[in-house]
Design a protein around this motif. Structure first.
Motif, PDB file in Angstrom:
ATOM      1  N   VAL A 170      -4.627  -3.932   6.387  1.00 48.91           N
ATOM      2  CA  VAL A 170      -5.116  -3.804   5.021  1.00 48.91           C
ATOM      3  C   VAL A 170      -6.275  -4.777   4.846  1.00 48.91           C
ATOM      4  CG1 VAL A 170      -4.496  -4.098   2.587  1.00 48.91           C
ATOM      5  CG2 VAL A 170      -2.815  -3.171   4.205  1.00 48.91           C
TER       6      VAL A 170
ATOM      7  N   MET B  96      -8.679  -5.738  -3.036  1.00 53.61           N
ATOM      8  CA  MET B  96      -8.611  -4.633  -2.085  1.00 53.61           C
ATOM      9  C   MET B  96     -10.030  -4.094  -1.877  1.00 53.61           C
ATOM     10  SD  MET B  96      -5.382  -4.637  -1.468  1.00 53.61           S
ATOM     11  CE  MET B  96      -5.104  -3.127  -0.572  1.00 53.61           C
TER      12      MET B  96
ATOM     13  N   VAL C  67       0.840  -1.202   0.000  1.00 51.86           N
ATOM     14  CA  VAL C  67       0.000   0.000   0.000  1.00 51.86           C
ATOM     15  C   VAL C  67       0.874   1.250   0.000  1.00 51.86           C
ATOM     16  CG1 VAL C  67      -1.700   1.334   1.311  1.00 51.86           C
ATOM     17  CG2 VAL C  67      -1.993  -1.135   1.047  1.00 51.86           C
TER      18      VAL C  67
END
Length: 189
Positions: free
Chosen positions: A52, A108, A39
């Motif tokens: 995350v 994600m 990230v």
């Protein structure tokens, strides 16, 4: 089951995550150094101790409506996870193992149009402990669910339905950029 649209930050890459339910994937929060570093590398933002968020499923549940040719791939070493990013805006979008034969795709969650279908975070990986070690929560669900979905995809042949690999060669659809030592030195690996 719900289909959930996703897009990169600038909207150049758009697609759909199909048949989304908490049973068809794992909503995971990962605290490992590599996820944090990925990230930081792609956005310049350090998630610090927040972790995350990923939705782990199989690649056949991901389709693209536009911009797939804008995907790039990077990795921290030749045998580590492949991280697919949007070359247009740089954001990390997916994580995969370096082989299509083990069907695993981490999406994600910040790129999903609606996160309600994936449910709340059901497990955490590499959670830092006071003694410096790490541990996982819901380990059986985390690893068992991942292994089960990959096995079913392998037996059924669904592992071949991927937008991320050329099945005849087993190689990713874009050349993998291996971060050189000097770039990795600035990341929390």
């Amino acid at each position: 089951m719900t289909d959930v649209p996703f897009s990169c930050s600038c909207g150049e890459i758009k697609g759909t995550l199909h048949h989304v339910t908490p049973r068809n994937g794992n909503h995971v929060r990962c605290y490992c150094a590599a996820c944090r570093a990925a990230v930081l590398y792609t956005t310049g933002e350090d998630v610090g101790t927040n972790g995350v968020d990923l939705y782990q499923t199989t690649p056949d549940r991901i389709s693209f409506q536009q911009g797939r040719s804008n995907l790039g791939v990077f990795s921290f070493s030749p045998k580590k996870l492949l991280r697919f990013r949007a070359m247009c805006c740089g954001v990390q979008m997916f994580t995969m193992l370096p082989t299509p034969k083990f069907a695993l795709a981490g999406v994600m969650t910040n790129l999903l149009e609606d996160k309600t279908a994936i449910g709340p975070v059901a497990m955490e990986a590499f959670v830092p402990q006071p003694d410096g070690s790490t541990k996982h929560s819901s380990t059986l669900r985390l690893y068992g669910g991942t292994m089960w979905r990959a096995l079913v995809a392998r037996i059924s042949g669904r592992w071949k339905q991927t937008s991320f690999f050329d099945i005849t060669t087993g190689k990713p659809v874009a050349e993998v950029y291996l971060l050189p030592k000097e770039e990795r030195a600035n990341l929390p690996l």
